[in-house]
Structure formats: structure tokens, C-alpha cells
Design a protein around this motif. Structure first.
Motif, mmCIF file in Angstrom:
data_model
loop_
_atom_site.group_PDB
_atom_site.id
_atom_site.type_symbol
_atom_site.label_atom_id
_atom_site.label_comp_id
_atom_site.label_asym_id
_atom_site.label_seq_id
_atom_site.Cartn_x
_atom_site.Cartn_y
_atom_site.Cartn_z
ATOM 1 N N PRO A 80 7.597 71.777 91.560
ATOM 2 C CA PRO A 80 7.623 70.384 91.074
ATOM 3 C C PRO A 80 6.637 70.120 89.942
ATOM 4 N N LYS A 81 5.453 70.757 89.999
ATOM 5 C CA LYS A 81 4.458 70.498 88.938
ATOM 6 C C LYS A 81 4.887 71.058 87.571
ATOM 7 N N ASP A 82 5.849 72.016 87.584
ATOM 8 C CA ASP A 82 6.325 72.590 86.310
ATOM 9 C C ASP A 82 7.355 71.712 85.601
ATOM 10 N N VAL A 83 7.958 70.787 86.361
ATOM 11 C CA VAL A 83 9.104 70.039 85.813
ATOM 12 C C VAL A 83 8.755 69.292 84.518
ATOM 13 N N PRO A 84 7.610 68.573 84.459
ATOM 14 C CA PRO A 84 7.292 67.878 83.201
ATOM 15 C C PRO A 84 7.170 68.827 82.012
ATOM 16 N N TYR A 85 6.654 70.056 82.274
ATOM 17 C CA TYR A 85 6.480 71.018 81.177
ATOM 18 C C TYR A 85 7.838 71.536 80.700
ATOM 19 N N LEU A 86 8.740 71.770 81.645
ATOM 20 C CA LEU A 86 10.101 72.163 81.271
ATOM 21 C C LEU A 86 10.736 71.072 80.410
ATOM 22 N N ARG A 87 10.574 69.829 80.836
ATOM 23 C CA ARG A 87 11.244 68.727 80.121
ATOM 24 C C ARG A 87 10.649 68.473 78.745
ATOM 25 N N ARG A 88 9.423 68.942 78.509
ATOM 26 C CA ARG A 88 8.874 68.840 77.151
ATOM 27 C C ARG A 88 9.583 69.794 76.203
ATOM 28 N N LYS A 89 10.113 70.882 76.758
ATOM 29 C CA LYS A 89 10.753 71.902 75.922
ATOM 30 C C LYS A 89 12.220 71.588 75.646
ATOM 31 N N ILE A 90 12.763 70.611 76.405
ATOM 32 C CA ILE A 90 14.160 70.254 76.184
ATOM 33 C C ILE A 90 14.234 68.760 75.893
ATOM 34 N N GLY A 91 15.208 68.370 75.093
ATOM 35 C CA GLY A 91 15.423 66.951 74.846
ATOM 36 C C GLY A 91 16.630 66.505 75.656
ATOM 37 N N ILE A 92 16.580 65.281 76.185
ATOM 38 C CA ILE A 92 17.690 64.787 76.995
ATOM 39 C C ILE A 92 18.157 63.443 76.436
ATOM 40 N N VAL A 93 19.466 63.343 76.194
ATOM 41 C CA VAL A 93 20.052 62.100 75.676
ATOM 42 C C VAL A 93 21.102 61.621 76.674
ATOM 43 N N PHE A 94 20.904 60.416 77.196
ATOM 44 C CA PHE A 94 21.846 59.870 78.169
ATOM 45 C C PHE A 94 22.808 58.888 77.499
ATOM 46 N N GLN A 95 23.834 58.517 78.249
ATOM 47 C CA GLN A 95 24.815 57.551 77.750
ATOM 48 C C GLN A 95 24.199 56.151 77.687
#
Length: 226
Positions: A76-91
């Protein structure tokens, strides 16, 4: 540093929604600069697949590597770091309606560890220019059209120069002309080397912008021939 490693790789992954398998034995790679459409009927598992990639759902069996993170070993503590490396665009735009465009973007930078005010300001200018909206930094979201708001969301996703952009039905709420403009923005980003995986129901895009197509159907993800 150029690497031939894929920015996203799934091997024999089972995608769950709760306790139910929605997609089984999913295997595909996405490399730097790839543009990939993800299609399939509502309920076919597209969103669950995307949520697994940005660790909103856990990968319970199989292997997955996203931007250098092994999904099956992710803590769980890695999740924010993963999300920094990917961009997410929602509807749905998910902008803060109580603050202007610049403050919306600054919030993300601060939340991901940026401290230097000048660097933040420069980065915000860069991403707004990238999406063709240089002059709106002081505007409130409600002063922008739907298409402009979605461009801000794309700019927000690009703030940390992600290796990989996930877009879940990014034009779902927009009219055809505006959808076309948003698609052009994604094309520009893709041409600059960012890999893009876009879930869409807009089959006109598939004809107009030939790219790889992955289709979710009958519990499988299949590569479609062009």
C-alpha cells in the motif's frame, strides 16, 4: 536512458472485481510511445483492468509490471509512488471547483513532493501549453467549457511527466467536435513518447486514428487485427 523494457506488462493476470474474476489470463505489453485502444462492452472488465494497473484493485494472480513496479508485490505504501509515474484521466473531470486552474494543478505537485515555487509555476505553464490552454491558469473550472476542463485534467495527468497515461473513457461526456479536439491532444502527447492506454466506446476513433486495439470480451483480452 532509453530502455526496451515495456512501460506496462501483464502476464497471465487474472483481473478480479471483488471475489469474481472478470478477465482471466491477461497477457500484453505496452512500450514507450505506444498508443493502445481498449474496447469492449460495458461490464466487460475494461475499468477493472485499468483500476488494476493503477492499483485501485490488487493483482491477485499472475504478474504485472507498471512503470517499474511489480503489481503482484505492491505494498500500500508504494501506491502513491506508482501513481506518480503514470497519469490517469477519467471521464468525470474531478477538478476542485473551489479553486482556480493553477491551484488545481499546484495541489497535485505539492501532493507529489514538489517544493520549489518557481519550478511548480514553470511546470504548470508547460503542461497548460501542451494542452493548448496557456491563458486559463487564473480561471475557475466553472468558467471553462467541458472540453477545456477535460484538457486541464489531461494537463494534470502530465504534471509529473508520466511514462504512461491511462485514460478511462476520456471523451465519454463530450460532444463529437470537442471529443475530436481532445483526441488530438492525446495524439500530440503520444507522439512525444508517452505511452497511452485509452478505454473508449467511440469506434470512429478506431477508424480515424489507427492504433493497437485490445478488446475485452468473454472474460478475455484479445489483440484485434487492424
Amino acid at each position: 536512458m532509453f530502455s526496451n523494457e515495456p512501460v506496462l506488462s501483464l502476464q497471465n493476470a487474472d483481473i478480479f472485481q471483488g471475489t469474481k474474476i472478470v478477465l482471466s489470463d491477461v497477457t500484453f505489453d505496452v512500450h514507450k510511445g505506444d498508443f493502445v485502444f481498449l474496447i469492449g462492452r460495458t461490464g466487460s472488465g475494461k475499468s477493472s483492468l485499468l483500476k488494476t494497473l493503477y492499483a485501485d484493485l490488487w493483482l491477485q494472480s499472475g504478474k504485472g509490471m507498471v512503470a517499474g513496479y511489480a503489481l503482484e508485490k505492491l505494498k500500500p505504501k508504494d501506491v502513491p509512488y506508482l501513481r506518480r509515474k503514470i497519469g490517469i484521466v477519467f471521464q468525470d473531470f474531478q477538478l476542485f471547483m473551489d479553486r482556480n486552474v493553477e491551484d488545481n494543478l499546484k495541489f497535485v505537485l505539492q501532493a507529489t513532493g514538489w517544493k520549489d515555487k518557481t519550478k511548480m509555476k514553470n511546470r504548470i505553464s508547460d503542461v497548460l501549453m501542451q494542452v493548448g490552454l496557456s491563458a486559463v491558469n487564473r480561471k475557475m473550472p466553472h468558467q471553462l467549457s467541458g472540453g477545456e476542463q477535460q484538457r486541464i485534467v489531461i494537463a494534470r495527468a502530465m504534471l509529473n511527466e508520466p511514462m504512461f497515461l491511462i485514460a478511462d473513457e476520456p471523451t465519454g461526456n463530450l460532444d463529437p467536435v470537442v471529443s475530436e479536439q481532445i483526441m488530438q491532444v492525446f495524439q500530440t502527447i503520444g507522439n512525444a513518447g508517452t505511452a497511452i492506454l485509452m478505454a473508449t466506446h467511440n469506434y470512429d476513433f478506431l477508424k480515424k486514428y489507427p492504433a493497437r486495439i485490445l478488446k475485452c470480451e468473454e472474460g478475455q483480452v484479445r489483440e484485434q487485427g487492424l
